[in-house]
Design an enzyme around this catalytic site. Structure first.
Site, PDB file in Angstrom:
ATOM      1  N   ALA A  57     -13.057 -12.355   7.170  1.00 58.66           N
ATOM      2  CA  ALA A  57     -13.450 -11.271   6.486  1.00 58.66           C
ATOM      3  C   ALA A  57     -13.238 -10.934   4.935  1.00 58.66           C
ATOM      4  O   ALA A  57     -12.597 -11.727   4.222  1.00 58.66           O
ATOM      5  CB  ALA A  57     -11.939  -9.777   6.567  1.00 58.66           C
ATOM      6  N   TRP A  64       0.531  -1.131   0.211  1.00 59.84           N
ATOM      7  CA  TRP A  64       0.196   0.075   0.282  1.00 59.84           C
ATOM      8  C   TRP A  64       0.879   1.313   0.133  1.00 59.84           C
ATOM      9  O   TRP A  64       1.990   1.790   0.980  1.00 59.84           O
ATOM     10  CB  TRP A  64      -0.731   0.241   1.239  1.00 59.84           C
ATOM     11  CG  TRP A  64      -1.661  -1.413   1.519  1.00 59.84           C
ATOM     12  CD1 TRP A  64      -2.933  -1.287   0.640  1.00 59.84           C
ATOM     13  CD2 TRP A  64      -1.440  -2.410   2.022  1.00 59.84           C
ATOM     14  NE1 TRP A  64      -3.546  -2.310   0.798  1.00 59.84           N
ATOM     15  CE2 TRP A  64      -2.758  -3.443   2.391  1.00 59.84           C
ATOM     16  CE3 TRP A  64      -0.521  -2.824   2.843  1.00 59.84           C
ATOM     17  CZ2 TRP A  64      -2.768  -4.477   2.268  1.00 59.84           C
ATOM     18  CZ3 TRP A  64      -0.954  -4.340   3.578  1.00 59.84           C
ATOM     19  CH2 TRP A  64      -2.558  -5.134   3.053  1.00 59.84           C
ATOM     20  N   HIS A  96      -7.478   1.393   2.409  1.00 58.96           N
ATOM     21  CA  HIS A  96      -7.937   0.274   2.297  1.00 58.96           C
ATOM     22  C   HIS A  96      -9.019   0.525   3.642  1.00 58.96           C
ATOM     23  O   HIS A  96      -8.664   1.567   4.606  1.00 58.96           O
ATOM     24  CB  HIS A  96      -7.639  -1.050   2.513  1.00 58.96           C
ATOM     25  CG  HIS A  96      -6.641  -0.463   3.809  1.00 58.96           C
ATOM     26  ND1 HIS A  96      -6.294  -2.644   3.189  1.00 58.96           N
ATOM     27  CD2 HIS A  96      -6.547  -0.543   4.414  1.00 58.96           C
ATOM     28  CE1 HIS A  96      -5.142  -2.477   5.223  1.00 58.96           C
ATOM     29  NE2 HIS A  96      -5.207  -1.101   5.533  1.00 58.96           N
ATOM     30  N   ARG A 119      -4.209   6.007  -2.356  1.00 55.05           N
ATOM     31  CA  ARG A 119      -2.851   5.378  -2.596  1.00 55.05           C
ATOM     32  C   ARG A 119      -2.127   6.342  -3.596  1.00 55.05           C
ATOM     33  O   ARG A 119      -2.542   6.964  -4.302  1.00 55.05           O
ATOM     34  CB  ARG A 119      -3.089   4.518  -3.152  1.00 55.05           C
ATOM     35  CG  ARG A 119      -4.034   3.001  -2.797  1.00 55.05           C
ATOM     36  CD  ARG A 119      -3.084   2.100  -1.917  1.00 55.05           C
ATOM     37  NE  ARG A 119      -3.926   0.817  -1.532  1.00 55.05           N
ATOM     38  CZ  ARG A 119      -4.607   0.264  -1.951  1.00 55.05           C
ATOM     39  NH1 ARG A 119      -4.044  -0.762  -3.229  1.00 55.05           N
ATOM     40  NH2 ARG A 119      -5.175  -0.913  -1.221  1.00 55.05           N
ATOM     41  N   VAL A 134      -5.287 -11.630   7.310  1.00 55.19           N
ATOM     42  CA  VAL A 134      -5.865 -12.994   7.515  1.00 55.19           C
ATOM     43  C   VAL A 134      -5.421 -14.371   7.297  1.00 55.19           C
ATOM     44  O   VAL A 134      -4.283 -14.180   6.662  1.00 55.19           O
ATOM     45  CB  VAL A 134      -7.358 -12.775   6.548  1.00 55.19           C
ATOM     46  CG1 VAL A 134      -8.313 -11.771   6.842  1.00 55.19           C
ATOM     47  CG2 VAL A 134      -6.337 -12.470   5.125  1.00 55.19           C
ATOM     48  N   GLN A 162     -13.621   1.356  -1.824  1.00 53.55           N
ATOM     49  CA  GLN A 162     -13.544   0.006  -1.414  1.00 53.55           C
ATOM     50  C   GLN A 162     -14.732  -0.787  -0.835  1.00 53.55           C
ATOM     51  O   GLN A 162     -15.201   0.948   0.300  1.00 53.55           O
ATOM     52  CB  GLN A 162     -12.402   0.035  -0.303  1.00 53.55           C
ATOM     53  CG  GLN A 162     -10.975  -0.650  -1.404  1.00 53.55           C
ATOM     54  CD  GLN A 162      -9.993  -1.261  -0.771  1.00 53.55           C
ATOM     55  OE1 GLN A 162      -9.800  -0.753   0.686  1.00 53.55           O
ATOM     56  NE2 GLN A 162      -9.168  -1.593  -1.438  1.00 53.55           N
TER      57      GLN A 162
HETATM   58  N1  DAH Z   1      -7.415  -4.412   2.559  1.00 49.30           N
HETATM   59  C1  DAH Z   1      -6.337  -5.063   1.161  1.00 49.30           C
HETATM   60  C2  DAH Z   1      -6.751  -4.572   0.383  1.00 49.30           C
HETATM   61  O1  DAH Z   1      -6.818  -3.297  -0.096  1.00 49.30           O
HETATM   62  C3  DAH Z   1      -8.135  -6.044   0.571  1.00 49.30           C
HETATM   63  C4  DAH Z   1      -8.503  -7.173   2.019  1.00 49.30           C
HETATM   64  C5  DAH Z   1      -8.290  -8.898   1.136  1.00 49.30           C
HETATM   65  C6  DAH Z   1      -9.641  -7.013   2.639  1.00 49.30           C
HETATM   66  C7  DAH Z   1      -7.880  -9.201   2.332  1.00 49.30           C
HETATM   67  C8  DAH Z   1      -9.728  -8.327   3.411  1.00 49.30           C
HETATM   68  C9  DAH Z   1      -9.253  -8.854   3.169  1.00 49.30           C
HETATM   69  O2  DAH Z   1     -10.475  -7.734   4.616  1.00 49.30           O
HETATM   70  O3  DAH Z   1      -9.556 -10.223   4.438  1.00 49.30           O
HETATM   71  O4  DAH Z   1      -5.497  -4.528  -1.060  1.00 49.30           O
END
Ligand code: DAH
Length: 348
Positions: A316, A158, A179, A205, A262, A219
């Site tokens: 998630a 990120w 995010h 970003r 995760v 998002q």
């Molecule tokens: N936050 C991640 C991104 O911006 C996307 C994401 C991936 C969110 C896996 C989640 C997850 O909650 O379990 O790339």
């Protein structure tokens, strides 16, 4: 002078003057002059008492007649001028009912708003609650609490806009969220399980923008935590979501992916809705379209918000909103979304 003569002259003069008046405003001057306290008429009325009795009766009758005449002339004139004024106003603002109407610009919801609502509606019907969070965020929520410590290589996923603020320790702890995942932490800190939320919102970003990259986009985050939630719940829930959004015949594919917060982490894809898996330009000939990242909430994340990972588990997910209409409508440049070009926006 003979009173009858005086009254006759006064009458002629007053009536001549009032006839010449063209404006309501000027009428007041006339009233003061001919009917006011210092008017000739008032003088005449006062003088009646000094007249010899024989003359008084006739002179009184004449003077009073004059008074009534002046008063009624005043009222007539006032009414005439008022109705002339109303007529003039009506003429000015007259409405030509035969003219064609002027077209009204019709507003509409932005394409992104439409898609956000559509997605949130699906999750609402699956028992999720919609919440929102801050766009200016602490490093702690955006990274630290999500198992992304300082100087960890995962931060490279990120590119971050840092807020120009330095704390007492000489650190810059504030940023524009990269995010929507920090809301997982904020929600869990404030509520005890079970938790079922989706979080739509803007993310930022630090990127060079081009047809496929914007420095701001949307998002939607999802989080479900409870006793006994398993990977099967993740699959079932997200598969149901994909079928509601993309049609009941869609297939889904889950493959391993890495996200620090995760374990295990997955990337979910659906079979391409343009070629149903045969391979085309839309799916880069793979037959599959990636739609979101997901996984089982990492035990360390749960521990950090004082959820016991031996008791509670959860899943998630996070998805990019613009990607959905980009694929659905074949939009070739993501920058079109936020450059306020009505020719683009009006199509949806
Ligand atoms: N936050 C991640 C991104 O911006 C996307 C994401 C991936 C969110 C896996 C989640 C997850 O909650 O379990 O790339």
């Amino acid at each position: 002078m003979d009173i009858a003569k005086e009254i006759e002259e006064l009458t002629n003069q007053a009536l001549q003057e009032i006839a010449a008046l063209g404006e309501l405003k000027a009428l007041e001057g006339w009233r003061v002059l001919y009917l006011g306290k210092k008017s000739q008429l008032t003088g005449l009325l006062r003088g009646l008492a000094q007249l010899p009795v024989e003359e008084r009766r006739a002179a009184g009758a004449l003077t009073n007649e004059l008074k009534r005449l002046l008063e009624s002339s005043l009222e007539e004139k006032r009414a005439a001028l008022q109705s002339a004024q109303v007529a003039a106003l009506q003429e000015q603002g007259r409405l030509d009912v035969t003219l064609p109407g002027r077209p009204l610009l019709q507003g509409r919801l932005h394409l992104t708003t439409q898609v956000v609502r559509q997605i949130c509606d699906i999750f609402k019907s699956l028992g999720f609650q919609v919440v929102e969070g801050p766009e200016v965020e602490w490093d702690y929520y955006n990274f630290e609490a999500l198992n992304i410590p300082k100087d960890h290589p995962a931060r490279d996923m990120w590119d971050t806009f840092w807020v120009d603020y330095t704390n007492e320790q000489g650190q810059r702890p504030m940023l524009l969220r990269t995010h929507t995942s920090p809301m997982q932490i904020r929600v869990m800190e404030k509520t005890s399980p079970p938790v079922r939320v989706v979080v739509p919102g803007k993310v930022y970003r630090y990127e060079a923008t081009d047809a496929t990259h914007e420095s701001m986009f949307y998002q939607i985050e999802g989080l479900a935590v409870d006793k006994g939630i398993t990977f099967a719940d993740l699959k079932g829930c997200l598969f149901e979501f994909a079928r509601r959004l993309y049609g009941p015949d869609r297939k889904a594919r889950f493959r391993c992916d890495y996200f620090p917060f995760v374990e295990p982490g997955v990337e979910m894809a659906i079979d391409c809705f343009a070629c149903t898996g045969a391979g085309c330009r839309l799916c880069s000939n793979t037959g599959w379209i990636e739609i979101l990242g997901a996984g089982m909430v990492h035990p360390d994340v749960l521990r950090r918000v004082n959820y016991d990972p031996e008791v509670y588990t959860g899943f998630a997910f996070g998805l990019g909103v613009e990607r959905i209409p980009i694929l659905r409508y074949g939009i070739e440049d993501i920058r079109l979304f936020y450059s306020n070009d009505l020719r683009f926006l009006k199509q949806f």
